[in-house]
Write a protein that holds these residues in place. Sequence first.
Motif, mmCIF file in Angstrom:
data_model
loop_
_atom_site.group_PDB
_atom_site.id
_atom_site.type_symbol
_atom_site.label_atom_id
_atom_site.label_comp_id
_atom_site.label_asym_id
_atom_site.label_seq_id
_atom_site.Cartn_x
_atom_site.Cartn_y
_atom_site.Cartn_z
ATOM 1 N N LYS A 95 0.828 -1.199 0.000
ATOM 2 C CA LYS A 95 0.000 0.000 0.000
ATOM 3 C C LYS A 95 0.858 1.243 0.000
ATOM 4 O O LYS A 95 1.799 1.368 0.786
ATOM 5 C CB LYS A 95 -0.931 0.011 1.223
ATOM 6 N N GLN A 97 0.953 5.301 0.614
ATOM 7 C CA GLN A 97 0.200 6.266 1.414
ATOM 8 C C GLN A 97 0.040 7.613 0.714
ATOM 9 O O GLN A 97 -0.938 8.318 0.939
ATOM 10 C CB GLN A 97 0.891 6.469 2.770
ATOM 11 N N ASP A 98 1.016 8.000 -0.115
ATOM 12 C CA ASP A 98 0.964 9.326 -0.738
ATOM 13 C C ASP A 98 1.512 9.249 -2.154
ATOM 14 O O ASP A 98 2.722 9.287 -2.344
ATOM 15 C CB ASP A 98 1.769 10.334 0.086
ATOM 16 N N GLU A 100 -2.520 7.582 -2.193
ATOM 17 C CA GLU A 100 -3.022 6.359 -1.584
ATOM 18 C C GLU A 100 -3.565 5.405 -2.640
ATOM 19 O O GLU A 100 -4.521 5.713 -3.340
ATOM 20 C CB GLU A 100 -4.111 6.703 -0.563
#
Length: 274
Positions: A95, A97-98, A100
């Motif tokens: 995953k 996050q930035d 997302e």
Amino acid sequence: MTQRIGSAAGLRRIAALATAVLATTVLSAGCGTGDASESTGAAPSPSPDPKAALLAAVPDEKDPAFRFSTVEGADKFDGVVDPAAQGLELSMSEKSQDPEFTMGMTFRVIEEDIWVRVKITGMPGLQDMMKLPKRWMLLDRSKLDDASEVPVYQNADPANTAAVIRTAETVEDRGNGTYGGFADLTANADIRENFSTVDVAALGEAAKKVPFTAVVGPDGNLTSLTLDVPAAGKQKAMKLVAKYYDYGKAPKLTAPTGSQVQKAPASAYEMLNG
């Protein structure tokens, strides 16, 4: 605690590549699983030779297809092993996050053939930007820069539990299908290579006596092996867990066919080769 079933570091690199592709596109535009619970019922009787009994519970080529999962620190894998087909399916995800989004990747191996399927969620259009089909993609291993980044089928014990158990001088039968002992992570080069998430050198002498607990189900099959790795240097204490379950209930593995599959395009090799 795995065979060469693929590199989580490679997936993290690929997810980072997806982020880079997205960033480049934006700038140019101006802008797993089944139930892993252990089976219930009568537990196996204590064995006069616990180590031999535990090794006998490890899955082998005679076993039906089953599911597995492994947890090594932040790295998590799950999949299916089908010994009759010399097949392995391995799934993992990473995953970001930035921005997302989540990148999921599944490899399927049948003997020498290997396919990969990619699924990117949480960021519509990113998979198309990366020119990655959503179907299974047949890979040519000769086009991969580092073959260790993709899985191979080695045997029916993907977490190499038997190799870990063999390093123990003795194994204790604790009753109710539970066994315990101490693994030696320095026993040989193969063992050390299996623990990519563990700094074996930093553990020092402690690496020679890492406690483990194993559980065998009432059907005589190994259901879990847990290593309790102590803290060392900058490395925090961690549990390395392998679970084997759904013996005979997991789907048999077959080669993708028809509209499910295509040859891997250049973009797939660019992704895997980084």
